[in-house]
Design an enzyme around this catalytic site. Structure first.
Site, PDB file in Angstrom:
ATOM      1  N   GLU A 404      -1.929   3.758   2.680  1.00  0.00           N
ATOM      2  CA  GLU A 404      -2.387   2.884   3.762  1.00  0.00           C
ATOM      3  C   GLU A 404      -3.442   1.892   3.290  1.00  0.00           C
ATOM      4  O   GLU A 404      -4.465   1.693   3.955  1.00  0.00           O
ATOM      5  CB  GLU A 404      -2.955   3.714   4.921  1.00  0.00           C
ATOM      6  CG  GLU A 404      -1.959   4.663   5.516  1.00  0.00           C
ATOM      7  CD  GLU A 404      -2.467   5.381   6.768  1.00  0.00           C
ATOM      8  OE1 GLU A 404      -3.640   5.180   7.135  1.00  0.00           O
ATOM      9  OE2 GLU A 404      -1.683   6.121   7.376  1.00  0.00           O
ATOM     10  N   GLU A 479       3.463  10.976   5.592  1.00  0.00           N
ATOM     11  CA  GLU A 479       2.357  11.648   6.280  1.00  0.00           C
ATOM     12  C   GLU A 479       2.815  11.835   7.710  1.00  0.00           C
ATOM     13  O   GLU A 479       3.213  10.865   8.361  1.00  0.00           O
ATOM     14  CB  GLU A 479       1.114  10.760   6.209  1.00  0.00           C
ATOM     15  CG  GLU A 479      -0.175  11.522   6.222  1.00  0.00           C
ATOM     16  CD  GLU A 479      -1.365  10.596   6.011  1.00  0.00           C
ATOM     17  OE1 GLU A 479      -1.492  10.011   4.912  1.00  0.00           O
ATOM     18  OE2 GLU A 479      -2.141  10.429   6.964  1.00  0.00           O
TER      19      GLU A 479
HETATM   20  C1  GAL Z   1      -3.893   8.654   8.110  1.00  0.00           C
HETATM   21  C2  GAL Z   1      -4.636   8.601   6.785  1.00  0.00           C
HETATM   22  C3  GAL Z   1      -5.250   9.940   6.463  1.00  0.00           C
HETATM   23  C4  GAL Z   1      -5.996  10.462   7.652  1.00  0.00           C
HETATM   24  C5  GAL Z   1      -5.029  10.573   8.792  1.00  0.00           C
HETATM   25  C6  GAL Z   1      -5.608  11.186  10.049  1.00  0.00           C
HETATM   26  O1  GAL Z   1      -3.602   7.435   8.607  1.00  0.00           O
HETATM   27  O2  GAL Z   1      -3.754   8.257   5.772  1.00  0.00           O
HETATM   28  O3  GAL Z   1      -6.112   9.812   5.369  1.00  0.00           O
HETATM   29  O4  GAL Z   1      -7.024   9.586   7.946  1.00  0.00           O
HETATM   30  O5  GAL Z   1      -4.598   9.290   9.115  1.00  0.00           O
HETATM   31  O6  GAL Z   1      -4.653  11.196  11.076  1.00  0.00           O
END
Ligand code: GAL
Length: 809
Positions: A404, A479
């Site tokens: 990101e 993720e």
């Molecule tokens: C994502 C990010 C992670 C963490 C997560 C929490 O967007 O890549 O590092 O912050 O959100 O939901």
């Protein structure tokens, strides 16, 4: 006289064993802090702390790995997003050793697996080098200033700038350090690269490339694959192994490559490299390991080890992996940085696939002092270091160049990504490159073409759209979920609306329906994975809770970067505003497992899916609700069965069957009465598993249970002891919060305590702890070289004491 001495030294060097020595360099450092101090004061950093003649006898003496942040205290004025711990500031480490005369003529290197951060290193007052990125492993050459036959002093300065991370980074020499002594002709640092270009059941071709420093026409390189008894010679060669035992998740067989370097016929260096024989392939239909399709049931993991902080300990990582494997995890993404090398050794050995990730930001920062400061000068060195260090691990199946990053949304951002991909490929062409992407349009604006594998963070609704544009590109959920919950907390009325900030005392309900606006509950991701079988897996955010980023109570404004929808972004902005001030939360709620390694309910929804052959059922919530008699108290069940019947005090509340894309069974109108709620799960019409929750009696005693009751007397090994508050029958009392005091006798020490409560400001370094919803954790470490029985005793007002014995051998 001078000439004679030189000759004597040289002949000593040649007749002594001329192979490399690798010396553990972790013990007996001196340490002092400057700049921002733990108590909030400032301490001026004097000049000359690198000087060889400095008297450091008053400095604190300690061993590394060491994390100076975890020692605390938690401070209200420090940011939630980085754990409210005092990790920022300057730290100096010094170590003085006697160098033997036989070091003359040798190359002397110091290897740091990781130092947080902005390290600068001196030897005997002379500057020898630096490495800013705290997650990189690096080697410095000490040879020019090393004094054989004398004392040598190494001084390391670390400088953690505030606001340099989005989570708790820790501080200090938090990974292992080694001193490596070699002959001038030696295998270069990370100079061996083993690949397996051709693999069949009958035969595997092992390709080996070796870089030797100082090599000339009189250098010979011999390679032997120890277990297979096959050998070869040369810097670039291929060796065949007949009937290879393949590295797989079920049977992670490893081989040892023994590299021997001879100079003028004399052995000058021997190095052993562990590797695995396996094939990996990604197609538009999925991921294939040794030709077999494997769905990645993955989790993202930050690097801290809960109450132990970021100081690495192999057993602590191994325990994490054991717990994750029990849930069915077969893959880990090292979010968002290179891991400790021990993690990869363990994944090789335990059969886990790994995505190793390089960066959380590139040129544009996410926090004012983060890696963006160093990116222009260091990205290439860091990326190459990561890949060269880790490329022989069978477990590593892809490289990620970033997560990101703010360069992603626009077409013009693609070249940065392409540049990193090119660097990575120039080091290793056998593994694909990926990236964790949260901008929808990066799936079709050209950015997607800069990586081999495309991963969306939190976009199950866009999987099909991506596929329509890129039908051939391997695709996965890089993720997923980001569901939030506090172990053992349940709030009513239960709502499906995944709103923020519900519940009192800064906890989050454990019905597993709550997620921040950009995220989902597990069920939504499961549905997408099932609907689109070409998705090769998911990496849940996160396996374990970690210190920092306590969303939804995170004051972290960078949270806003996660939003592509302006309305959602505004909503989050208002929520953060509303929450303002000094709120207590200091660790995440994202973990499927809490900070101490205790399972939250969510563990079982993943286990039900990822281990379908394991008969299991799990009921939530607990059944101690004296204030809810007569009130609707929903009961949810996670099971690997396909059907289940719920009973309240023996009376059936009906049998339910999972529908298509349904992953939990819900009895949402149960009216609470104390007693017993029990589920009987079925699979294919046959009884498959049972679970029950019983109303407990009052807290009566403390019970101590160790993960291992025998540990090694190596000063490293750990026993993790769970402290339970139980009733007279031995049932854990789910809402108990008793304060417990600990004592230890024998050759062990209590190095940390915890309870998994993300809001607690009690120190991790203490001999007492409140239990959180019935449980607390005590971590005992052996004392080096001392064996015997360790006895841990636990006392709490009004409860019968608990005790446990651990053998140290
Ligand atoms: C994502 C990010 C992670 C963490 C997560 C929490 O967007 O890549 O590092 O912050 O959100 O939901």
């Amino acid at each position: 006289m001078k000439t004679w001495m030189m000759m004597a030294i040289l002949s000593l060097g040649a007749s002594a064993l001329a192979e490399r020595s690798t010396i553990n360099f972790n013990e007996d450092w001196r340490f002092a802090r400057f700049g921002a101090m733990p108590d909030g004061s400032e301490r001026a950093e004097p000049e000359g702390l690198e000087s060889a003649s400095l008297d450091d006898s008053q400095w604190r003496s300690l061993n590394v790995p060491h994390d100076w942040g975890i020692e605390g205290p938690f401070r209200d004025d420090l940011p939630n997003r980085t754990g409210k711990l005092p990790w920022a500031g300057i730290g100096w480490y010094r170590k003085t050793v006697d160098a033997p005369v036989s070091d003359a003529g040798k190359k002397i290197f110091i290897d740091f697996d990781g130092a947080m951060s902005d390290s600068k290193v001196w030897l005997n007052g002379e500057y020898v080098g630096e490495w800013p990125y705290g997650y990189s492993s690096f080697r410095l050459d000490l040879s020019n200033h090393w004094k054989p036959g004398e004392k040598n002093t190494i001084a390391v300065r670390l400088d953690n700038k505030p606001e340099s991370s989005r989570w708790y980074p820790g501080g200090g020499i938090y990974r292992n350090v080694r001193l490596v002594k070699t002959e001038p002709v030696h295998v270069d640092h990370w100079g061996i690269f083993v690949t397996t270009p051709d693999v069949s059941k009958k035969e595997a071709t092992i390709s080996i490339k070796t870089e030797v420093a100082g090599a000339d026409d009189h250098t010979i390189i011999l390679q032997e694959i120890v277990e297979a008894g096959v050998q070869g010679e040369g810097a670039h060669l291929q060796i065949k192994v007949a009937n290879p035992k393949l590295w797989s998740l079920e049977s992670p067989t490893l081989y040892t490559l023994k590299t021997t370097v001879k100079q003028n016929g004399i052995v000058v260096d021997v190095v052993e490299t562990s590797f695995g024989i396996r094939t990996i392939e990604y197609t538009s239909e999925g991921f294939f390991l040794n030709g077999k399709k494997v769905r990645m049931n993955g989790v993202c993991q930050h690097h801290d080890l809960g109450p132990l902080g970021s100081a690495i300990n192999t057993r602590a990582i191994e325990r994490q992996i054991e717990i994750l494997q029990e849930m069915g995890v077969n893959a880990i993404r090292t979010a968002h940085n290179p891991p400790a090398p021990e993690l990869l050794d363990l994944c090789d050995r335990m059969g886990i696939l790994v995505q190793v990730e390089a960066f959380d930001c590139w040129e544009k920062s996410k926090a004012p002092n983060d890696y963006a400061r160093h990116f222009p000068e260091w990205h290439e060195k860091d990326l190459r270091a990561m890949i060269k260090r880790d490329r022989n691990h069978a477990s590593v199946v892809m490289w990620s160049t970033g997560n990101e990053t703010r360069e992603m949304k626009k077409k013009e951002d693609a070249p940065v990504s392409q540049m990193l991909t090119d660097i990575a490929k120039s080091e290793d062409s056998t593994r694909p490159i990926t990236y964790g992407c949260n901008a929808p349009n990066a799936g079709w604006n050209g950015f997607q073409k800069t990586t081999d594998l495309f991963g969306y963070n939190y976009k199950p609704h866009l999987y099909q759209k991506f596929r329509n544009v890129n039908p051939m590109q391997p695709f996965y959920g890089s993720e997923t979920a980001s569901t939030v919950s506090s172990r053992g907390e349940y709030f009513f009325p239960v709502s499906d609306e995944k709103h923020l900030g519900q519940g009192g005392d800064f906890q989050v309900s454990s019905y597993d329906l709550t997620a921040p606006p950009w995220a989902n509950n597990p069920d939504i991701e499961f549905a997408a994975q099932d609907k689109y079988p070409w998705v090769f897996g998911e990496f849940v955010w996160t396996g374990f809770d970690y210190i920092g980023e306590p969303t939804p109570y995170n004051q972290d404004k960078t949270n806003l970067l996660n939003f592509s929808d302006p309305a959602e972004r505004k909503r989050m902005e208002e929520e953060l505003e509303r929450l303002g001030g000094n709120i207590p939360p200091r660790s995440s709620y994202f973990g499927i497992v809490d900070l101490c390694g205790f399972k939250k309910d969510r563990f079982y929804i993943y286990q039900a899916r990822w281990r379908p052959e394991l008969p299991m059922a799990h009921i939530l919530p607990h059944w101690n609700w004296p204030e809810r008699i007569g009130e609707v108290t929903p009961v949810h069940v996670y099971t690997s069965g396909d059907e289940a019947e719920l009973f309240l005090n023996g009376k059936s509340l009906g049998r339910k069957r999972k529908g298509e894309f349904e992953y939990r069974l819900r009895w949402d109108d149960v009216v609470y009465e104390p007693g017993e709620v029990k589920v009987v799960a079925y699979k294919d019409g046959k009884i498959w598993a049972e679970d029950l929750q019983k109303t407990t009696g009052n807290s009566a005693k403390l019970e101590l249970v160790a993960d291992r009751s025998e540990i090694a007397a190596d000063g490293q090994d750990l026993s993790f002891i769970t402290v339970r508050v139980v009733d007279a029958e031995g049932l854990v009392v789910p809402r108990s919060h008793n304060s417990v005091q600990f004592k230890i006798e024998g050759p062990g020490e209590i190095i940390a305590v915890g309870n998994g409560d993300p809001t607690s400001h009690e120190s991790f370094h203490a001999l007492e702890r409140r239990v959180f919803n019935g449980l607390a954790l005590v971590v005992v470490r052996s004392v080096k070289g001392e064996s015997g029985s360790v006895v841990v005793k636990a006392d709490s007002d009004g409860l019968a004491a608990g005790e446990i014995e651990i053998e140290v051998k």
